[in-house]
Design a protein around this motif. Structure first.
Motif, PDB file in Angstrom:
ATOM      1  N   ARG A  37       9.021  -0.025   8.657  1.00  0.00           N
ATOM      2  CA  ARG A  37      10.344  -0.604   8.916  1.00  0.00           C
ATOM      3  C   ARG A  37      11.092  -0.652   7.595  1.00  0.00           C
ATOM      4  N   ILE A  38      12.276  -0.023   7.573  1.00  0.00           N
ATOM      5  CA  ILE A  38      13.052   0.076   6.339  1.00  0.00           C
ATOM      6  C   ILE A  38      14.380  -0.666   6.529  1.00  0.00           C
ATOM      7  N   ARG A  63       8.701 -11.163   2.118  1.00  0.00           N
ATOM      8  CA  ARG A  63       8.013 -11.875   3.213  1.00  0.00           C
ATOM      9  C   ARG A  63       7.249 -10.937   4.129  1.00  0.00           C
ATOM     10  N   GLY A  64       7.563  -9.662   4.096  1.00  0.00           N
ATOM     11  CA  GLY A  64       6.929  -8.726   5.000  1.00  0.00           C
ATOM     12  C   GLY A  64       7.667  -8.558   6.311  1.00  0.00           C
ATOM     13  N   ASP A  65       8.907  -9.083   6.401  1.00  0.00           N
ATOM     14  CA  ASP A  65       9.706  -8.875   7.613  1.00  0.00           C
ATOM     15  C   ASP A  65       9.973  -7.390   7.822  1.00  0.00           C
ATOM     16  N   PRO A  79       0.817  -1.222   0.000  1.00  0.00           N
ATOM     17  CA  PRO A  79       0.000   0.000   0.000  1.00  0.00           C
ATOM     18  C   PRO A  79       0.848   1.269   0.000  1.00  0.00           C
ATOM     19  N   ILE A  80       2.173   1.107   0.142  1.00  0.00           N
ATOM     20  CA  ILE A  80       3.070   2.270   0.129  1.00  0.00           C
ATOM     21  C   ILE A  80       3.259   2.707  -1.320  1.00  0.00           C
ATOM     22  N   THR A  81       2.736   3.895  -1.636  1.00  0.00           N
ATOM     23  CA  THR A  81       2.839   4.406  -3.007  1.00  0.00           C
ATOM     24  C   THR A  81       3.554   5.750  -3.093  1.00  0.00           C
ATOM     25  N   SER A  82       3.842   6.358  -1.950  1.00  0.00           N
ATOM     26  CA  SER A  82       4.530   7.653  -1.927  1.00  0.00           C
ATOM     27  C   SER A  82       5.261   7.784  -0.597  1.00  0.00           C
ATOM     28  N   VAL A 111      10.432   6.495  11.176  1.00  0.00           N
ATOM     29  CA  VAL A 111      10.574   5.138  10.643  1.00  0.00           C
ATOM     30  C   VAL A 111      11.531   4.362  11.531  1.00  0.00           C
ATOM     31  N   ARG A 112      11.604   3.049  11.322  1.00  0.00           N
ATOM     32  CA  ARG A 112      12.560   2.233  12.062  1.00  0.00           C
ATOM     33  C   ARG A 112      13.474   1.543  11.066  1.00  0.00           C
ATOM     34  N   PHE A 113      14.768   1.845  11.154  1.00  0.00           N
ATOM     35  CA  PHE A 113      15.748   1.195  10.292  1.00  0.00           C
ATOM     36  C   PHE A 113      16.091  -0.181  10.867  1.00  0.00           C
TER      37      PHE A 113
END
Length: 336
Positions: free
Chosen positions: A160-161, A204-206, A149-152, A188-190
């Motif tokens: 989580r990046i 996987r969505g981790d 759902p992240i488009t921008s 955000v969380r790196f």
């Protein structure tokens, strides 16, 4: 800046070496490399003598750039016997440089600025990798799953990046993307993980997103990941990411050899700019890169000379996000 300095100043710089080495264990832990690779330094066997320079540069395309210049004879033409030792780059090569195990360290600008801000006696003597002018050509990509759902950048709040190192170039360039949505790195969380592991972890969505550099960006996109931004270009088109470092003592003692090394870097950069296909064709021979990837991936750009605007841009963001408190001393830190 002239490469020659008064003797008293050279001695003062050299005297700072012991103190610099004492803080390196903490430094290399807190500011790792912006690339994956072997951290062992097993290929480093000691600095060179005379016109021999041992350079440790990031494994993969960055070290292949130097290997290509050696193969084409550009460094030999300048009177330099260049021995290339692939490593992880970043902060991990700075201890080897200061201890004399290598003569030149291929690092990233953020690690270099952190070290110089802590008064380590090193200087930028030539430019390493830079990025392209357009985001689609960036050799780094911030990617998400195809059905995300992240488009921008606005959708990155609370995500989580994945990054391959913390408190380094990733913090700087992701910040430029987040600022477009009035977000900061605190929003955000790196999550630190090796580059080869990122595509599968994102699928996987981790994690929700990840910063991939080539060839992992091309690999991930071919597996279904979707580019959201080219973070290097987003920070500044043509942003210089890499740099070559030498000790201040070596710069002062042998400015002719420093200039010869820089000339070899510049000739290699011009050659690749004029005929990138020849470099792509050579990559499978001088690295472990598959021919198919070498032909498809976005190549870094090389110029050879340090880009002051890039250094100032990166240092400014580093000050904003707390990676350094030091003022930029460009004329003292960069040897032209």
């Amino acid at each position: 800046m002239s490469a020659r300095r008064p003797l008293a100043r050279r001695r003062a710089r050299a005297g700072a070496l012991a103190g610099a080495l004492a803080g390196l264990l903490v430094f290399t832990t807190a500011a790792c490399t912006d690339y994956g690779g072997d951290l062992s330094g097993a290929n480093i066997s000691g600095g060179g003598d005379g016109d021999t320079l041992v350079v440790s540069e990031t494994a993969g395309v960055p070290s292949s750039f130097l290997a290509y210049g050696v193969r084409q004879g550009y460094f030999a033409d300048e009177g330099v016997d260049l021995q290339v030792s692939p490593s992880s780059g970043g902060a991990s090569v700075i201890p080897a440089l200061l201890s004399g195990d290598i003569d030149v360290a291929g690092s990233n600008v953020v690690s270099a600025l952190i070290a110089m801000g802590r008064r380590m006696p090193i200087e930028m003597v030539a430019a390493g990798t830079s990025t392209a002018e357009e985001q689609t050509d960036d050799f780094a990509q911030l990617v998400v799953p195809e059905d995300s759902p992240i488009t921008s950048p606005d959708d990155l709040d609370g995500t989580r990046i994945a990054v391959n190192s913390l408190q380094n170039i990733n913090d700087v360039v992701v910040n430029s993307v987040l600022r477009e949505a009035d977000l900061t790195n605190d929003d955000v969380r790196f999550v630190e993980m090796p580059l080869p592991d990122m595509p599968a972890a994102i699928q996987r969505g981790d994690v929700d997103a990840g910063v991939l550099i080539e060839p992992f960006a091309t690999i991930g996109i071919s597996q279904g990941l979707r580019p959201l931004a080219g973070p290097y270009v987003n920070t500044r088109p043509g942003l210089q990411i890499g740099t070559f470092l030498m000790t201040s003592e070596r710069v002062a003692d042998n400015p002719e050899l420093v200039a010869a090394f820089r000339a070899g870097v510049e000739r290699t950069a011009r050659s690749i700019a004029e005929d990138p296909d020849a470099f792509r064709e050579a990559l499978p021979e001088i690295s472990d890169l598959a021919p198919e990837l070498a032909g498809r991936m976005n190549l870094p750009v090389w110029h050879g000379t340090t880009d002051r605007e890039s250094i100032e841009t990166i240092h400014g963001v580093m000050r904003e996000i707390g990676l350094t408190e030091a003022d930029l001393d460009y004329d003292d830190w960069v040897t032209d």
